[in-house]
Design a protein around this motif. Structure first.
Motif, PDB file in Angstrom:
ATOM      1  N   THR A 141     -33.010  -4.102  -0.393  1.00 23.60           N
ATOM      2  CA  THR A 141     -34.017  -4.532  -1.356  1.00 23.60           C
ATOM      3  C   THR A 141     -35.292  -4.918  -0.629  1.00 23.60           C
ATOM      4  OG1 THR A 141     -34.542  -6.120  -3.118  1.00 23.60           O
ATOM      5  CG2 THR A 141     -33.104  -6.904  -1.349  1.00 23.60           C
ATOM      6  N   ALA A 142     -36.424  -4.568  -1.233  1.00 23.96           N
ATOM      7  CA  ALA A 142     -37.729  -4.887  -0.646  1.00 23.96           C
ATOM      8  C   ALA A 142     -38.447  -5.970  -1.430  1.00 23.96           C
ATOM      9  CB  ALA A 142     -38.594  -3.630  -0.585  1.00 23.96           C
ATOM     10  N   ASP A 143     -37.834  -6.441  -2.523  1.00 24.00           N
ATOM     11  CA  ASP A 143     -38.497  -7.413  -3.387  1.00 24.00           C
ATOM     12  C   ASP A 143     -37.597  -8.598  -3.722  1.00 24.00           C
ATOM     13  OD1 ASP A 143     -36.717  -6.145  -5.053  1.00 24.00           O
ATOM     14  OD2 ASP A 143     -38.240  -5.131  -6.252  1.00 24.00           O
ATOM     15  N   GLN A 144     -36.804  -9.010  -2.733  1.00 22.08           N
ATOM     16  CA  GLN A 144     -35.945 -10.192  -2.868  1.00 22.08           C
ATOM     17  C   GLN A 144     -34.951 -10.052  -4.016  1.00 22.08           C
ATOM     18  OE1 GLN A 144     -38.987 -13.303  -3.113  1.00 22.08           O
ATOM     19  NE2 GLN A 144     -38.689 -13.733  -0.927  1.00 22.08           N
ATOM     20  N   GLY A 145     -34.404  -8.850  -4.150  1.00 24.40           N
ATOM     21  CA  GLY A 145     -33.332  -8.641  -5.112  1.00 24.40           C
ATOM     22  C   GLY A 145     -33.751  -8.235  -6.505  1.00 24.40           C
ATOM     23  N   LYS A 146     -35.039  -8.036  -6.747  1.00 23.78           N
ATOM     24  CA  LYS A 146     -35.470  -7.592  -8.078  1.00 23.78           C
ATOM     25  C   LYS A 146     -35.073  -6.145  -8.325  1.00 23.78           C
ATOM     26  CE  LYS A 146     -39.437 -10.746  -8.113  1.00 23.78           C
ATOM     27  NZ  LYS A 146     -40.924 -10.835  -8.123  1.00 23.78           N
ATOM     28  N   SER A 147     -35.040  -5.358  -7.262  1.00 27.10           N
ATOM     29  CA  SER A 147     -34.622  -3.962  -7.385  1.00 27.10           C
ATOM     30  C   SER A 147     -33.887  -3.547  -6.121  1.00 27.10           C
ATOM     31  CB  SER A 147     -35.829  -3.050  -7.618  1.00 27.10           C
ATOM     32  OG  SER A 147     -36.698  -3.076  -6.487  1.00 27.10           O
ATOM     33  N   TYR A 148     -33.021  -2.554  -6.259  1.00 26.94           N
ATOM     34  CA  TYR A 148     -32.229  -2.037  -5.141  1.00 26.94           C
ATOM     35  C   TYR A 148     -32.382  -0.516  -5.129  1.00 26.94           C
ATOM     36  CZ  TYR A 148     -30.160  -6.665  -4.714  1.00 26.94           C
ATOM     37  OH  TYR A 148     -29.974  -8.017  -4.525  1.00 26.94           O
ATOM     38  N   PRO A 149     -33.404  -0.015  -4.437  1.00 25.04           N
ATOM     39  CA  PRO A 149     -33.776   1.399  -4.553  1.00 25.04           C
ATOM     40  C   PRO A 149     -32.759   2.396  -4.006  1.00 25.04           C
ATOM     41  CG  PRO A 149     -35.010   0.316  -2.794  1.00 25.04           C
ATOM     42  CD  PRO A 149     -34.309  -0.767  -3.539  1.00 25.04           C
TER      43      PRO A 149
END
Length: 327
Positions: A141-149
């Protein structure tokens, strides 16, 4: 008469000291070294991988939770990431191995599965088949868990060491043993002993002192490196290398030299490189002061820190950015 003799001795000692200084300088200056027109060779750390910020990082942190916004679709230590690295211009790809419960080696970085995958527990307590059921892109994740690309995109992508070497039959690899267990070195020796000498010449293994010692005892023809082998070469070299002497411990090995340590080595960079090549030893420069051997040269600004005309190995986490500067 005694006064004249004292003056004469001082002049003689002064002349001898001047000659010694001149010898040390001329013997270690890179001005006369050959090979400065060669391009350096490039080592892609874990293939073409997702990179992460290093601020405040410790060995216990999950780096998959610290990645930058993805710029490419590749995950570390996978066959597609290695293929992309070679296609980009890597001369060597570094990979990590973990022994499996059923006696083979999986190509995976972490001691446990919890950070990157949807699995739990210690990696080596699973069979290879069980590991292949996991999603190795699950935890990124690159946004602290908001999304998992990368969730759902890494299922079945953890390869075995055998699969990697079979898929790339003529490529060079740096294999990283992630423990200090001598039995792991013995197990790896049993695996590598099945390979022909031509293939072994394309492989280097580094890791903990104990497994590397066990591996070296069983396969002295294999190029290896550990902190112990590094010290056994560099400490005596720093002591007497000014003479041009290269200790036997510096023969047929690999030296990963932190960029801040390099200038302390006699003849750095070109004369040092020339001496190590004559001893069948490869030199790779890594970023920083040696506190973290994962630090690499990952941007054009980083490359500017290298000595002019440097022709040894360069450790990079962004082969896609660095290779175009030299190819």
């Amino acid at each position: 008469m005694n006064k004249k003799r004292k003056i004469g001795r001082k002049k003689l000692f002064g002349l001898l000291f001047l000659l010694l200084i001149s010898f040390v300088y001329l013997n270690n200056t890179s001005f006369f070294a050959k090979g400065q027109e060669k391009a350096p060779w490039l080592l892609a750390h874990r293939g073409l991988a997702q990179t992460f910020h290093m601020e405040g990082i410790t060995g216990e942190m999950c780096t998959a939770e610290r990645i930058y916004e993805p710029e490419h679709p590749f995950l570390e230590n996978t066959i597609p990431s290695m293929d992309a690295a070679f296609q980009a211009g890597a001369d060597v790809v570094e990979l990590d191995i973990q022994p499996t419960k059923d006696g083979t080696f999986a190509v995976f970085h972490d001691w446990t599965l919890d950070c990157r995958t949807n699995g739990k527990g210690v990696t080596r307590e699973y069979t290879l088949e069980e590991l292949k059921q996991l999603d190795i892109g699950y935890g990124y994740t690159a946004d602290q868990g908001k999304s998992y690309p990368f969730r759902g995109k890494g299922v079945g992508m953890m390869p075995s060491l055998d699969e990697v070497l079979t898929h790339f039959p003529d490529k060079e690899f740096l294999i990283h043993v992630k423990s200090n267990d001598p039995h792991e070195g013995e197990q790896l020796a049993g695996f590598l002993a099945k390979l022909p000498s031509s293939r072994l010449s394309q492989l280097t293994v580094y890791g903990g002192d104990e497994p590397i010692r066990a591996l070296q005892e069983r396969m002295p023809e294999l190029r290896v490196m550990s902190k112990a082998t590094l010290k056994s070469c560099l400490i005596p070299y720093i002591a007497v290398g000014w003479t041009g002497y290269v200790p036997s411990a510096c023969s047929h090995t690999q030296l990963q030299i932190p960029e801040k340590i390099g200038p302390w080595l006699w003849g750095w960079p070109h004369r040092f490189q020339e001496r190590m090549e004559a001893a069948d030893t490869r030199v790779i420069v890594v970023g920083g002061d040696g506190s973290d051997f994962s630090s690499g040269f990952d941007s054009p600004e980083d490359i500017k820190r290298l000595p002019a005309g440097y022709s040894g190995g360069i450790w990079t986490n962004r082969i896609d950015r660095i290779a175009p500067l030299f190819r």
